[in-house]
Design an enzyme around this catalytic site. Sequence first.
Site, PDB file in Angstrom:
ATOM      1  NE  ARG A  64      -5.468  -5.884   0.054  1.00 36.71           N
ATOM      2  CZ  ARG A  64      -4.520  -6.484  -0.670  1.00 36.71           C
ATOM      3  NH1 ARG A  64      -3.466  -5.799  -1.097  1.00 36.71           N
ATOM      4  NH2 ARG A  64      -4.617  -7.766  -0.949  1.00 36.71           N
ATOM      5  CG  ASP A  90      -1.718  -1.211   1.320  1.00 34.13           C
ATOM      6  OD1 ASP A  90      -2.045  -1.750   0.293  1.00 34.13           O
ATOM      7  OD2 ASP A  90      -2.029  -1.625   2.420  1.00 34.13           O
ATOM      8  CB  ILE A 106      -1.789   2.238  -4.073  1.00 37.49           C
ATOM      9  CG1 ILE A 106      -1.687   2.574  -5.563  1.00 37.49           C
ATOM     10  CG2 ILE A 106      -2.003   3.496  -3.255  1.00 37.49           C
ATOM     11  CD1 ILE A 106      -2.905   3.309  -6.105  1.00 37.49           C
ATOM     12  CG  ASP A 107      -1.768  -3.388  -2.097  1.00 35.57           C
ATOM     13  OD1 ASP A 107      -0.573  -3.285  -1.803  1.00 35.57           O
ATOM     14  OD2 ASP A 107      -2.650  -3.717  -1.289  1.00 35.57           O
ATOM     15  CE  LYS A 108      -0.969  -7.717 -10.858  1.00 34.29           C
ATOM     16  NZ  LYS A 108      -2.342  -8.253 -10.707  1.00 34.29           N
TER      17      LYS A 108
END
Length: 322
Positions: A253, A10, A151-153
Site C-alpha cells: 500500500r 500486512d 494481512i490487513d483487515k
Amino acid sequence: MENTNDVTVDDEDIVQEADVMTFHVEVSGERIDRYLAEVGSWSRAQVQQFIEGGHITLNGKVVRASSKVTKDQQIIVHVPPLATIDVIPEDIPLDIYYEDEDVIVVNKPRGMVVHPAPGHMRNTLVGALLGHIEHLSGIGGALRPGIVHRIDKDTSGLLVVAKTDLAHHSLSNQFKEHSVIRLYEAIVHGHLSSSTGMIDAPLARDPHKRQQMAVMPDGYGKRAITHFQVIDSYINYTHVRLRLETGRTHQIRVHMAYIGHPVAGDPLYASRDPLGLSGQALHAKTLGFIHPRSGQELLFHAPWPPILEATVADLTRRKASL
C-alpha cells in the site's frame, strides 16, 4: 486502537517465538531499540516495551531505549510471555484450502482482523480458527496462536497458520529467509509508465501520522522491496500483480502510493475512493511454502473476492464501451 487497518498489519511482521535470544552487534552508533527492530522480528514499540520491563541487556547491563550499540557487543533479549487473555472461539465459517496435522491454509475474507487486539476482540481469524481447531501453536502467544504472518483487515487472501510448534519454527524461518512465495493482485490508480518494475524503498512508522507507514531515508527504516507487473489497464486504473521480496507493515500500500499509484479504495494512502470499495482493492492471491514435516512444495491460489471480481468486470465493460 480503533483503526483496525493498523491493528493487523500486512503480512508483514513475523511472530517471534518466546525464548531467550542473543544478538552480536554488527554496527556502531545506532539506538538499541532501532537496531533490534531491524535485526529481530519485533516492532520498535515492542522492543521499547521489553526494555522498559528490564528484559533486554547490553553486555550484561540493563539499557534504555536510547542507548547506543557498539560493534561486537552482545544483546540478550528475554522475550516476556504475553499476558494471559482468553480468546473466545467463534463459530465463523472458514474458507479452508488445505489442512493437516501441522498447518492450515485459509482464504481470509475482507473485513476480518487476523488476531485479537484491544478494541477488536471478536470476529477475528484466530477466533474462527479456535472454533474449528482444538490446538494451535502456542509460540505466537495468547492473542496470536499459530500466526506466523498477517494481512490487513480489508485485504483478502491466503494465509498459512501453524498448528504445531514444529510448523511454527519452520514457517517463521522460511519467512525470514524470504523463501515463501507471496503474490498479490491489486487495482491501483492511474497507468504505470512501465509494465514491470521494482520498488526498493525503506519503510518506517510515519512520525506525523502514527497510524500510517511511510518511505523514509536510508538508515531510518527497514528495507522493503516490492516487484510489480501490469496485468491489464482500464480507464484511470491498472490491474497489477505484486510480489513481496520483504514483508513490512502496509508495504504494498505504501510503495504503490509512493510511486503515485495508490491502491484503489485504500482508506489510509489513497485520497479518494471513486469506485466505492470502502477498503483497499488488494488480494493475497498466491501462497507457496515448503511443508514443515514432509518437505513437499505446496502452492495455493485464491480467486478475487466477489466485490473485486465485480469491480474488474465493471472496469472491463467501461474500457470496452469506448
